[in-house]
Motif scaffolding. Sequence first.
Motif, PDB file in Angstrom:
ATOM      1  N   ASN A  36       0.850  -1.197   0.000  1.00 24.03           N
ATOM      2  CA  ASN A  36       0.000   0.000   0.000  1.00 24.03           C
ATOM      3  C   ASN A  36       0.880   1.239   0.000  1.00 24.03           C
ATOM      4  OD1 ASN A  36       0.954  -0.726   2.479  1.00 24.03           O
ATOM      5  ND2 ASN A  36      -0.637   0.401   3.574  1.00 24.03           N
ATOM      6  N   LEU A  37       0.390   2.286  -0.609  1.00 22.05           N
ATOM      7  CA  LEU A  37       1.220   3.480  -0.738  1.00 22.05           C
ATOM      8  C   LEU A  37       1.264   4.243   0.573  1.00 22.05           C
ATOM      9  CD1 LEU A  37       0.375   4.687  -4.308  1.00 22.05           C
ATOM     10  CD2 LEU A  37       2.460   3.632  -3.456  1.00 22.05           C
ATOM     11  N   PRO A  38       2.417   4.802   0.861  1.00 23.47           N
ATOM     12  CA  PRO A  38       2.578   5.472   2.148  1.00 23.47           C
ATOM     13  C   PRO A  38       1.875   6.815   2.158  1.00 23.47           C
ATOM     14  CG  PRO A  38       4.540   5.738   0.833  1.00 23.47           C
ATOM     15  CD  PRO A  38       3.616   4.873   0.036  1.00 23.47           C
ATOM     16  N   SER A  39       1.561   7.260   3.347  1.00 22.66           N
ATOM     17  CA  SER A  39       1.049   8.622   3.445  1.00 22.66           C
ATOM     18  C   SER A  39       2.246   9.548   3.269  1.00 22.66           C
ATOM     19  CB  SER A  39       0.406   8.840   4.816  1.00 22.66           C
ATOM     20  OG  SER A  39       1.297   8.385   5.817  1.00 22.66           O
ATOM     21  N   LEU A  40       1.939  10.786   3.031  1.00 20.85           N
ATOM     22  CA  LEU A  40       2.955  11.738   2.600  1.00 20.85           C
ATOM     23  C   LEU A  40       4.192  11.810   3.491  1.00 20.85           C
ATOM     24  CD1 LEU A  40       0.390  14.514   1.834  1.00 20.85           C
ATOM     25  CD2 LEU A  40       1.664  13.178   0.143  1.00 20.85           C
ATOM     26  N   GLY A  41       5.153  12.577   3.050  1.00 15.30           N
ATOM     27  CA  GLY A  41       6.304  12.851   3.910  1.00 15.30           C
ATOM     28  C   GLY A  41       7.512  12.021   3.532  1.00 15.30           C
ATOM     29  N   VAL A  42       8.668  12.662   3.688  1.00 15.05           N
ATOM     30  CA  VAL A  42       9.918  11.998   3.335  1.00 15.05           C
ATOM     31  C   VAL A  42      10.115  10.762   4.189  1.00 15.05           C
ATOM     32  CG1 VAL A  42      12.413  12.276   3.211  1.00 15.05           C
ATOM     33  CG2 VAL A  42      10.909  14.216   2.714  1.00 15.05           C
ATOM     34  N   ILE A  43       9.841  10.902   5.471  1.00 16.50           N
ATOM     35  CA  ILE A  43      10.043   9.777   6.381  1.00 16.50           C
ATOM     36  C   ILE A  43       9.108   8.645   6.016  1.00 16.50           C
ATOM     37  CG2 ILE A  43       9.868   9.050   8.789  1.00 16.50           C
ATOM     38  CD1 ILE A  43      10.833  11.805   9.563  1.00 16.50           C
ATOM     39  N   GLY A  44       7.902   9.013   5.664  1.00 15.06           N
ATOM     40  CA  GLY A  44       6.932   8.001   5.242  1.00 15.06           C
ATOM     41  C   GLY A  44       7.437   7.228   4.054  1.00 15.06           C
ATOM     42  N   TRP A  45       7.937   7.951   3.077  1.00 20.05           N
ATOM     43  CA  TRP A  45       8.483   7.298   1.889  1.00 20.05           C
ATOM     44  C   TRP A  45       9.682   6.434   2.221  1.00 20.05           C
ATOM     45  CZ3 TRP A  45       6.597   6.363  -2.680  1.00 20.05           C
ATOM     46  CH2 TRP A  45       5.534   7.136  -3.139  1.00 20.05           C
ATOM     47  N   ARG A  47      10.423   5.052   4.988  1.00 22.23           N
ATOM     48  CA  ARG A  47       9.999   3.873   5.717  1.00 22.23           C
ATOM     49  C   ARG A  47       9.376   2.850   4.762  1.00 22.23           C
ATOM     50  NH1 ARG A  47       6.505   5.483  10.313  1.00 22.23           N
ATOM     51  NH2 ARG A  47       8.249   5.850  11.715  1.00 22.23           N
ATOM     52  N   TRP A  48       8.578   3.390   3.860  1.00 22.27           N
ATOM     53  CA  TRP A  48       7.928   2.506   2.884  1.00 22.27           C
ATOM     54  C   TRP A  48       8.986   1.793   2.039  1.00 22.27           C
ATOM     55  CZ3 TRP A  48       8.029   2.662  -2.513  1.00 22.27           C
ATOM     56  CH2 TRP A  48       7.139   1.799  -3.141  1.00 22.27           C
ATOM     57  N   PHE A  49       9.975   2.569   1.610  1.00 23.92           N
ATOM     58  CA  PHE A  49      11.017   2.002   0.761  1.00 23.92           C
ATOM     59  C   PHE A  49      11.784   0.914   1.511  1.00 23.92           C
ATOM     60  CE2 PHE A  49      15.364   1.969  -0.885  1.00 23.92           C
ATOM     61  CZ  PHE A  49      15.093   1.671  -2.207  1.00 23.92           C
ATOM     62  N   TRP A  50      12.096   1.219   2.762  1.00 25.95           N
ATOM     63  CA  TRP A  50      12.843   0.280   3.575  1.00 25.95           C
ATOM     64  C   TRP A  50      12.032  -1.012   3.780  1.00 25.95           C
ATOM     65  CZ3 TRP A  50      17.484  -0.908   4.772  1.00 25.95           C
ATOM     66  CH2 TRP A  50      17.758  -1.720   5.864  1.00 25.95           C
ATOM     67  N   ARG A  51      10.745  -0.827   4.035  1.00 19.29           N
ATOM     68  CA  ARG A  51       9.897  -2.007   4.222  1.00 19.29           C
ATOM     69  C   ARG A  51       9.854  -2.853   2.959  1.00 19.29           C
ATOM     70  NH1 ARG A  51       5.883  -0.214   7.614  1.00 19.29           N
ATOM     71  NH2 ARG A  51       4.035  -0.874   6.517  1.00 19.29           N
TER      72      ARG A  51
END
Lengths: 577, 377
Positions: A36-45, A47-51
């Motif tokens: 699922n796509l992350p909610s906004l924000g650099v940290i969100g991205w 984290r999503w990328f890392w996951r």
Amino acid sequence: MSKTTTDDDTPKATDDQELGAAGSQLSTAPREDAPNLPSLGVIGWARWFWRQLTSMRVALLLLLLLSLGAIPGSLIPQTGIDETAVADFRERHDVLAPIYDKLGLFNVYSSVWFSAIYILLFVSLIGCIVPRTWQFVGQLRGRPPGAPRRLTRLPAHTTWRTEAEPEAVREAALALLKKRRFRAHAAGDAVAAEKGYLREVGNLLFHIALIVMLIAFGWGQLFKSEGNKLIVEGDGFANTLTQYDDFKSGNLFTNDDLVPFSFDVKEFTGTYERTGPNKGTPRTYQTEVTYAEGADGEEKTALIKVNEPLKIGDAKVYLVSHGYAPVVTVRDGKGEIVYQDAVPLLPLDSNVTSSGVVKVLDGYRNSEGKKEQLGFNAFFVPTFGGSATGTMLSQFPALDYPVLALSAYHGDLKADSGIPQSVYQMDKTKMKEFKDAEGELFKKLLMPGETMTLPDGAGSVTFEKDVKEWAGFQVVQESGEGWALGGAVAAIAGLAGSLFIQRRRVWVRAVRGDDGVTVVEMAGLGRSESAKVPEELGDLAGILYDQAPAPSDSTDTDTDPDTDTDPEAVPAEGAEK
Amino acid sequence: MTLAAATDLAAAANENLAEISNVLIYSAMAVYTLAFFAYIAEWSFGSRSKVARTASALTPKTAAQEKKAPAVTVNQAGGTAVLERPKVVVRAATGSRDVPDGPGAHGGDEKGDLYGRIAISLTVLAFLLAFGGVLTRALSVERAPWGNMYEFNITFSTTAVGVYLLLLALKKNVRWLGLFLTTSVLLDLGIAVTWLYTESDQLVPALHSYWLYIHVSTAILCGAVFYVGAVGVILYLFKDAYENKLASGGKPGSFATSVLERLPAAASLDKFSYRVNAAVFPLWTFTIIAGAIWAGDAWGRYWGWDPKEVWSFITWVAYACYLHARATAGWKGRKAAYLALLAFGCWLFNYYGVNIFVSGKHSYADVGLGALQSVGF
Ligand code: HEM
């Protein structure tokens, strides 16, 4: 003695939700969440990328990419392996070669994209191992999860009724499971137990060992050195940079890292198949050497064979090639020796037809007393086919009928022009041919001991009786080998643990039924559907059953006898398939 | 100095033994052929009605049947005090179909079963002959029989059959493998005697190492087991497609029905091939490492991205992919099965493809003098 035979649910009913906590954490594999796509924000991205990167799915894709990426390197010539094949390829494909160059296809295993794949893979691996290790430690600290509500929903289960008290059954079960080295505890009306943690240990060990191996490999490349040296029988070598014919080293290697030693080549021995279809195939190659460690170590003798390098400290000396070195004496017009040496020649084929050059650089004066240089193109065959064949192709690799062919030149070899010269080639731009009576290039076939006299009193050349052999050595110094080997051994051990050990849970529930009789339920759950889990469960149930047998007069739980199910069509009967 | 006096230390290959070896290999092929026909006979018996059980397990039951079938059937042993252990009920894993295993190649027919037993006896005989062939070949060259592709092939098929017979002896349900195995063994031996045949001979110096025995013998064993696993995977794919078709109400052809009904359930085949592949994966890892150690001794580097090394590595990663896929949601089942086939394809290419089409340091495995270049000589 109740014998439960069928359980007619749709298989879908046993889903993980129903198992709840009981089915969780039977491995430390990362949970698969939908991308699922992350909610906004650099940290969100981030984290999503890392996951994503540390998910099993991406690890799988990276593994696939790694194997695909390794393919071109096996089909396209590689500079690190065969420089001449690459040059050859460039010559034949002037369209493809520049494209391949751009894509790094001549150097796949150190190319940017290949490195990117394995670095990502290993980042993913580390990102996967660390949380898994913590999770596993947590599991070890905690206790096996309690029994699910309905044990009959588990992949393997059994049940019976007994006169024994529920508490007694649970106690017996706890004792039994502990005796079988399960981690077991009583929780409510049931006993929960788990075994096979070594599987996880093995799996983590395997993945960590992969990292150790990669680091050891990289380390080895950085500090590696590799040099080649050709040595004629009777000559010697000291391990310093200047003595090598060619030398390669890793980025972090310094010359001080060279292990100090020296050795002399006493004798090279090669034997070859004499008869049969494989005539000429080498049988043994070995070199007798004497060597000394350090600047003034004591002298020892050793035998270096093809598979048996000489190990001196961190350095290994390999025997990698061999050839012949005819001894040639050159005299000037006055009969004075101006040159006498063994001339190493390079083999051209498997029967050691060899070629090279004899260069007389100084000390020679021509018949007019002027300083000049001499050069001879040399062809050598250890076994001559006879002059009738008309060719200088060797018939056999051993020294059966050696013949040396020389063609003579004089002039300037341009040896001091500053450009390094190959000892196997002659720069003829400033050289003139000696001419024979017909005005052709002066050349002769010589047998051992024969001398050819150069035209016009220019001197003579003798092919001495003693044909020497030379051996080519590769001296390799590599560190990190021990770590790589240790990692490899750990990887195999971990893998065996990971694949052969079953991690499984067993629950035993004993409660008083409505009619006052104790009902025992047992169930087992393994990570993968293995035949071992039901087998073991049956085993445990048998033992427990002996301690808490069914009431001898039980006739109560009777059932509908007119089941028409074909006994052979019982679902999933027989665990062993 | 070697000079002309260089003695030929290598003992002359014993031609008599080599001759016996050839005769044994040809005899083994003849007996495998007989076994092949016996397996065919086994498959030809058994009527369709006896084997059509998957359909009944998968086709939706009528409401009437549904009512009749009780949720739990508990049978009582009569009032005697026989201590009978409680029976463990096993249910299929989440998401997989509950399909019984087929009765085997004979389709439940007695005559078919008899032919099947004859086929297995013949396979044992052929295996012994082939084993003798490999052994005499080894004796004739006074070394392990793994110096060229011919020897590799005859050892390979003998090992594969050995694995099959061993599983049978361990009472594993693998009789269904027989026909597929003998077919491919015949193919493998046919290729060996027609295209790969090499006169018996000794080894070049680069192959004189005890790591050869370790590395090559485990490589052959791994290949044989991977092969058995791959046969399981292929049959799984067929059986799975068949079950899917039935489950969705389709009607497979009568030939497909007759063949596939006899095989174990798709889930069992899948499990079988997983276990086989997983069991040898550590050994394959070891094989590569043993090869690296040998390369370290022979060529001065333990890993140099030589084509053979590359493809061993690719094969290894491909099998690792398969194992991962089995543990990854969304990749189980058919996708994982395709990965397993791909991995076995890599193994095959590493053997035939690299030896024949790609030149590298390992080119000794084929005929001729490639070995000279292989060590830089
Ligand atoms: C160099 C690459 C890798 C190789 C060769 C490799 C190999 C393996 C093997 C052979 C298994 C055993 C499979 C089984 O239990 O059936 C395994 C399990 C596993 N691997 Fe890897 N692996 C690699 C990278 C990774 C990475 C990057 C991750 C992290 C995302 C990962 C996560 C796992 C997990 C979680 C398991 C356990 C599966 C389970 O217990 O169900 N692996 N790996």
